[in-house]
Write a protein that holds these residues in place. Structure first.
Motif, mmCIF file in Angstrom:
data_model
loop_
_atom_site.group_PDB
_atom_site.id
_atom_site.type_symbol
_atom_site.label_atom_id
_atom_site.label_comp_id
_atom_site.label_asym_id
_atom_site.label_seq_id
_atom_site.Cartn_x
_atom_site.Cartn_y
_atom_site.Cartn_z
ATOM 1 N N ASP A 127 79.329 -26.767 -53.042
ATOM 2 C CA ASP A 127 80.682 -26.240 -53.675
ATOM 3 C C ASP A 127 80.620 -25.616 -54.980
ATOM 4 O OD1 ASP A 127 81.307 -27.460 -51.269
ATOM 5 O OD2 ASP A 127 81.870 -29.367 -52.040
ATOM 6 N N ARG A 128 80.013 -25.965 -55.814
ATOM 7 C CA ARG A 128 79.855 -25.339 -57.275
ATOM 8 C C ARG A 128 79.529 -23.918 -56.936
ATOM 9 N NH1 ARG A 128 80.249 -27.371 -62.071
ATOM 10 N NH2 ARG A 128 79.615 -26.191 -63.918
ATOM 11 N N ALA B 93 81.826 -20.581 -57.749
ATOM 12 C CA ALA B 93 81.163 -19.521 -58.608
ATOM 13 C C ALA B 93 81.422 -18.306 -58.115
ATOM 14 C CB ALA B 93 79.958 -20.075 -59.162
ATOM 15 N N ALA B 94 80.825 -17.990 -56.743
ATOM 16 C CA ALA B 94 80.802 -16.848 -56.028
ATOM 17 C C ALA B 94 82.293 -16.173 -55.912
ATOM 18 C CB ALA B 94 80.232 -16.956 -54.611
ATOM 19 N N SER B 95 83.150 -16.903 -55.546
ATOM 20 C CA SER B 95 84.637 -16.882 -55.438
ATOM 21 C C SER B 95 85.274 -16.247 -56.786
ATOM 22 C CB SER B 95 85.281 -17.879 -54.940
ATOM 23 O OG SER B 95 86.763 -17.548 -54.869
ATOM 24 N N TYR B 96 84.840 -17.074 -57.730
ATOM 25 C CA TYR B 96 85.277 -16.506 -59.189
ATOM 26 C C TYR B 96 84.654 -15.110 -59.617
ATOM 27 C CZ TYR B 96 85.746 -16.306 -64.125
ATOM 28 O OH TYR B 96 86.141 -15.786 -65.604
ATOM 29 N N ALA B 97 83.364 -14.999 -59.343
ATOM 30 C CA ALA B 97 82.656 -13.839 -59.472
ATOM 31 C C ALA B 97 83.219 -12.574 -58.575
ATOM 32 C CB ALA B 97 81.195 -13.739 -59.254
ATOM 33 N N GLY B 98 83.749 -12.981 -57.404
ATOM 34 C CA GLY B 98 84.631 -11.745 -56.574
ATOM 35 C C GLY B 98 83.715 -11.645 -55.401
ATOM 36 N N PHE B 99 82.980 -12.373 -54.904
ATOM 37 C CA PHE B 99 82.113 -12.436 -53.765
ATOM 38 C C PHE B 99 83.027 -13.116 -52.692
ATOM 39 C CE2 PHE B 99 78.903 -11.625 -56.580
ATOM 40 C CZ PHE B 99 78.141 -10.591 -56.072
ATOM 41 N N SER C 37 89.596 -23.648 -62.511
ATOM 42 C CA SER C 37 89.941 -24.948 -61.829
ATOM 43 C C SER C 37 91.140 -25.016 -61.030
ATOM 44 C CB SER C 37 89.850 -25.764 -62.910
ATOM 45 O OG SER C 37 90.837 -25.753 -63.936
ATOM 46 N N ASN C 38 92.280 -24.309 -61.145
ATOM 47 C CA ASN C 38 93.394 -24.179 -60.719
ATOM 48 C C ASN C 38 93.629 -22.798 -59.751
ATOM 49 O OD1 ASN C 38 94.289 -26.688 -61.709
ATOM 50 N ND2 ASN C 38 94.836 -25.678 -63.564
ATOM 51 N N SER C 39 92.562 -22.063 -59.591
ATOM 52 C CA SER C 39 92.740 -20.979 -58.870
ATOM 53 C C SER C 39 92.476 -21.030 -57.418
ATOM 54 C CB SER C 39 91.603 -19.601 -59.470
ATOM 55 O OG SER C 39 90.426 -20.172 -59.183
ATOM 56 N N VAL C 40 92.570 -19.844 -56.715
ATOM 57 C CA VAL C 40 92.473 -19.975 -55.084
ATOM 58 C C VAL C 40 91.384 -20.606 -54.631
ATOM 59 C CG1 VAL C 40 92.490 -18.562 -53.269
ATOM 60 C CG2 VAL C 40 93.737 -17.918 -55.439
ATOM 61 N N ALA D 256 91.420 -17.302 -45.520
ATOM 62 C CA ALA D 256 90.022 -17.703 -46.294
ATOM 63 C C ALA D 256 89.267 -16.418 -45.746
ATOM 64 C CB ALA D 256 89.172 -18.794 -45.748
ATOM 65 N N GLN D 257 88.333 -15.752 -46.636
ATOM 66 C CA GLN D 257 87.622 -14.604 -46.617
ATOM 67 C C GLN D 257 86.062 -14.832 -46.570
ATOM 68 O OE1 GLN D 257 89.209 -12.304 -49.684
ATOM 69 N NE2 GLN D 257 90.774 -11.531 -48.796
ATOM 70 N N ASP D 258 85.549 -15.845 -46.932
ATOM 71 C CA ASP D 258 84.207 -16.292 -46.907
ATOM 72 C C ASP D 258 83.751 -16.523 -45.537
ATOM 73 O OD1 ASP D 258 81.814 -16.679 -47.256
ATOM 74 O OD2 ASP D 258 81.940 -18.025 -49.009
ATOM 75 N N LYS D 259 83.093 -15.612 -44.744
ATOM 76 C CA LYS D 259 82.933 -15.981 -43.436
ATOM 77 C C LYS D 259 81.594 -17.258 -43.556
ATOM 78 C CE LYS D 259 78.865 -12.729 -42.506
ATOM 79 N NZ LYS D 259 78.334 -11.902 -41.681
ATOM 80 N N ASP D 260 81.002 -17.260 -44.684
ATOM 81 C CA ASP D 260 79.872 -18.452 -44.614
ATOM 82 C C ASP D 260 80.756 -19.838 -44.560
ATOM 83 O OD1 ASP D 260 77.902 -16.634 -44.727
ATOM 84 O OD2 ASP D 260 78.233 -16.239 -46.835
#
Length: 675
Positions: free
Chosen positions: A15-16, A20-26, A111-114, A154-158
Motif C-alpha cells: 500500500d505504501r 507513493a506511485a500515486s503521489y509521484a504521478g503514476f 495523507s489526505n489526498s486522493v 480509479a485509474q491504476d489498472k493494477d
C-alpha cells in the motif's frame, strides 16, 4: 450511507508503494503520468522512478526496443531494461526510498489526498446493516477516498477490476455485483469459460442430478439460462439422444463446443459418454468414440493436453475407486489406455489435475472412502512414468472436492475439505519449483471453503482473474467470488527458488558491509549517473533473507540427499538379496539338472533291459510254439504205438486160435522158432 474506517497512518507494503506511485504521478493515462512526473522531478529521477514502477507492477522488461526516432521512449525503455530480473518487492522499496530522498515530506502532504490511503469500505444502510442486492450481502472491499469524500474514478489498472464497481485489491476474494436470475445452488457441477462467458452445467442439489446450462457474462456479471435443445437423431446414432442429468463430470471447451465428460447419472451407462453442446446451434449431442472406452465414473480429472484429453481416477457406479489412466484423441475420437511405469497415485476421486509445459501431468489430493490426501504425483506424458516429487513451502492440508486452475506456471487450488471442515486457504503451487505458498484465507463457513465448487480463469482488461461458483459446506451455494492474482501471490515461491536476488546493473557495490548499497543508472545520451542510496537495514534484511533462503535450500537438498542415500542403500540391499536368491536358484537348478541326467541314464538302462526282456519273451514264445508242435507229434506217435501194439495183440490171438483147429484137423502146431 457509506462509512470509512481509516487504516493506521503507517502504511505497509504494497500500500505504501501504491500511495507513493500515486503521489509521484503514476497510475493515470501514459501522457498525464509523463507530465506529472516530469513536472515534479528531474529527468534522471523521472526515468529511474518510471523504470522501478514498471518493474514493480509489470515485471521484467519484455517489450521491443522503441524506434530510434523516439529518443524519450528509448531512454525509458533502457532504464527499465537495465533492471533485469529484479524482484517486484525490491523495486517497490527502491521506488519509495528514492521518493523520500527527493521529497521527504511527501507522505504528510498526501495523507489526505486522493490515492494516498487505502480505506476499507463497508456498505451499510441507515441502521448499520449490510447492504443487500439481489439477495446477496457484498463482502468487504478496499477503495480509495477522494478529498471531498466521494469516490473518484480509479485509474491504476493494477488495483482495479473494471465492472466490479469498487476498487478490488490483489489476492483477495470479493463478491461482484451479480445481475439476473442466479442458477439453483449446487455442487459437483462443470464450469468452463468461452469468450468472457462462464458456462455452468449440471451438478447435484439435495441428491438430485441437474441438467440445466447457465452462463455468466464476466463483463456485465449478468446470469442467463441457456435454452438448449437436444439433437433428435444423427447419422452416428439413429436412435433418439438422451442427455441425462449428471454430477461429478468435467466440462472442457473444445473448438466451438463444450464437452461434458463422464459423471454420475441416475441410470449409469457401462462406459464413459462424451456429450457435446454446440455453442453456435445451441444443441446437445452425444459424440461417437472408437476404441475401448473406460468404465463410466464420476469425480475423475480430465485435462486437456494439446488435442487429447487425459483422464485419471474417479469412482464408478459401484463406488469402486479407480486410478486408471486413459487418453482420448479429440482429432480421431479414439480411446487409448496406458500402463505407465512407476508407482501411480492410489485409487481416488475428487482430486485436482493440471498440465505443465504440455508434458507433465500433476495430480494433487483427492479422497478415498476412509481418508483424504495431500500428496503430489507427476506423470511424464512422454516417458509415461509416474513419480512422487518432494513438495516444498507451505504444503496444503489433506483435502478432496477442491478446484484448481493454472495461470502460467502457477497452479491455484481453492476449497475442498476433509469430511470434517472446509479448506479455508487459497494456495498456489509453482509447477517449476514445486513450492507451495498461501495466497489468502477466508474465515467461517463460506462458499470458498466448500467441496465440489468450480474454479475458472477469466480475463478483464487483459488481466487474469479467478472466478469460483457453488459448492457445498453444509448447505448448497450459488454465489460467485472473484480473485485477481498478482505477481506477489507467487513471489514467495520464486524467492524459494533463488537463493538471492539477481544482480542487475542498477544495483551494485555491495562488497563493503559498512557502506550503503549504491545503484547506478545510465540516463540518455548525456551519460548522467545518479547514485541510489539504500539504507543498511534493507541491505541486511535482503542479505539475511537470502541467507535464510540459502540455508533452507541447503537443508532441503541435504534432506533429499539423505532420502536418496537411504533409498539407494535399500535398493542395494534388495539387489544383494536378489543376487543371493538368484545364486540359490542357480544351485538348485544345477542339482535338479544332475538328478535329471541320472534319471535319464536309469531310464535308458531300463529301456535296454525292457528290450532284452522283449527279445527273451519272443524267443520263449517261439520255443513255446515249438513245444506245442513237438507235443502234437508225440501224441501222434503215442497213438501210432498204441495202434501197433493193438495190431500185434490181435495177431497173436489169431495165431493161438489157428493152432487148436489145426490140431483138430491133424496139422501139427509150429514152434515159435519156426515161425
Amino acid at each position: 450511507m457509506a462509512t470509512m474506517a481509516r487504516t493506521n497512518t503507517g502504511l505497509a507494503y504494497p500500500d505504501r508503494f501504491y500511495a507513493a506511485a500515486s503521489y509521484a504521478g503514476f497510475g493515470g493515462s501514459p501522457n498525464s503520468a509523463n507530465k506529472d512526473v516530469a513536472s515534479k522531478f528531474s529527468n534522471e529521477v523521472a526515468l529511474i522512478l518510471y523504470a522501478l514502477y514498471q518493474q514493480a507492477t509489470v515485471g521484467p522488461c519484455n517489450v521491443p526496443k522503441p524506434s530510434p526516432w523516439s529518443p524519450v521512449e528509448q531512454r525509458k525503455w533502457k532504464s527499465w531494461q537495465q533492471l533485469g530480473n529484479m524482484f517486484s518487492a525490491e523495486a517497490m522499496r527502491l521506488f519509495v526510498k528514492i521518493l523520500e530522498e527527493e521529497d521527504p515530506g511527501w507522505y504528510s502532504r498526501t495523507s489526505n489526498s486522493v490515492e494516498s490511503v487505502r480505506d476499507v469500505q463497508m456498505n451499510h444502510n441507515s441502521n448499520g446493516e449490510p447492504i443487500i442486492e439481489n439477495g446477496n450481502s457484498f463482502a468487504k472491499t478496499k477503495t480509495i477516498s477522494a478529498e471531498n469524500g466521494s469516490l473518484m474514478e480509479a485509474q491504476d489498472k493494477d488495483i482495479v477490476l473494471e465492472g466490479l464497481g469498487p476498487v478490488v485489491v490483489y489476492d483477495q476474494w470479493v463478491s461482484p455485483p451479480i445481475k439476473g436470475q442466479r442458477p439453483k445452488a449446487r455442487y459437483e457441477h462443470g464450469a468452463a469459460v468461452v469468450q468472457d462467458k462462464m458456462y455452468i452445467y449440471g451438478g447435484n442439489h439435495n441428491g438430485r442430478y441437474l441438467s440445466d446450462l447457465n452462463v455468466l457474462d464476466l463483463r456485465s456479471w449478468t446470469w442467463s439460462k441457456v435454452e438448449a435443445s437436444i439433437e433428435s437423431k444423427s447419422e452416428e446414432s439413429p436412435s433418439p439422444v438422451n442427455i441425462a442429468p449428471c454430477a461429478g463430470h468435467s466440462l472442457i471447451p473444445w473448438e466451438n463446443k463444450l464437452l461434458s465428460i463422464a459423471g454420475h447419472t441416475k441410470d449409469p451407462s457401462e462406459t464413459i459418454q462424451i456429450k457435446a453442446f454446440d455453442l453456435q446451434t445451441g444443441t446437445w449431442s452425444i459424440l461417437k468414440t472408437y476404441g475401448k472406452a473406460p468404465v463410466s465414473r464420476g469425480g475423475q480429472s480430465v485435462t486437456l493436453v494439446g488435442s487429447t484429453l487425459v483422464i485419471f481416477g474417479g469412482q464408478d457406479a459401484k463406488r469402486t475407486l479407480l486410478n486408471d489412466l486413459h487418453i482420448l484423441d479429440l482429432e480421431t475420437m479414439t480411446w487409448d489406455d496406458f500402463d505407465a511405469v512407476g508407482v501411480p497415485p492410489s485409487p481416488r476421486s475428487d482430486h485436482a489435475a493440471a498440465v505443465h509445459a504440455e508434458r507433465y501431468l500433476l495430480i494433487f489430493g483427492g479422497g478415498s472412502h476412509a481418508t483424504c490426501f495431500n500428496d503430489l504425483h507427476v506423470l511424464d506424458l512422454q516417458a509415461m512414468e509416474w513419480s512422487r516429487p518432494t513438495q516444498q513451502g507451505e504444503i496444503p492440508s489433506p483435502r478432496a472436492g477442491h478446484a484448481g486452475v493454472t495461470v502460467g506456471e502457477n497452479w491455484f487450488i481453492v476449497g475442498g475439505g476433509d469430511n470434517k471442515s472446509g479448506a479455508s486457504e487459497t494456495v498456489v503451487l509453482n509447477m517449476s519449483t514445486l513450492v507451495w505458498s498461501v495466497v489468502t484465507s477466508v474465515e467461517g463457513r463460506v462458499p470458498l471453503a466448500s467441496e465440489g465448487l468450480s474454479l475458472v480463469v477469466g480475463s478483464i482488461s487483459g488481466e487474469d482473474i479467478l472466478v469460483s461458483f457453488g459448492g457445498y459446506n453444509g448447505r448448497y451455494n450459488n454465489e460467485v467470488n472473484v480473485l485477481k492474482p498478482s505477481h506477489k501471490s507467487t513471489l514467495q515461491s520464486k524467492i524459494m527458488e533463488a537463493p538471492a536476488p539477481d544482480s542487475v546493473s542498477a544495483v551494485r557495490n555491495a562488497t563493503n558491509p559498512t557502506r550503503d548499497l549504491e545503484s547506478d543508472f545510465e540516463v540518455g545520451q548525456e551519460g548522467k549517473i545518479r547514485e541510489i542510496v539504500v539504507d543498511n537495514n534493507d541491505s541486511e534484511r535482503m542479505k539475511s533473507k537470502g541467507e535464510e533462503t540459502s540455508e533452507l535450500i541447503i537443508a532441503t537438498l541435504k534432506a533429499e540427499k539423505e532420502e536418496l542415500e537411504s533409498s539407494l542403500n535399500k535398493e542395494k540391499l534388495q539387489s544383494l538379496q536378489l543376487r543371493e536368491e538368484l545364486t540359490q536358484a542357480e544351485t538348485r537348478n544345477t542339482d535338479l539338472y544332475k538328478e535329471l541326467q541320472s534319471i535319464r541314464g536309469q531310464l535308458a538302462a531300463e529301456q535296454s533291459r525292457c528290450f532284452k526282456l522283449e527279445v527273451d519273451v519272443a524267443e520263449l514264445r517261439q520255443k513255446l510254439q515249438t513245444m506245442e508242435t513237438l507235443q502234437k507229434e508225440l501224441e501222434l506217435l503215442q497213438r501210432q504205438k498204441a495202434a501197433s501194439e493193438q495190431a500185434s495183440l490181435n495177431a497173436k490171438q489169431r495165431q493161438g486160435s489157428g493152432g487148436v483147429w489145426g490140431w483138430l484137423a491133424g496139422s501139427p502146431p509150429q514152434n515159435a522158432d519156426d515161425a
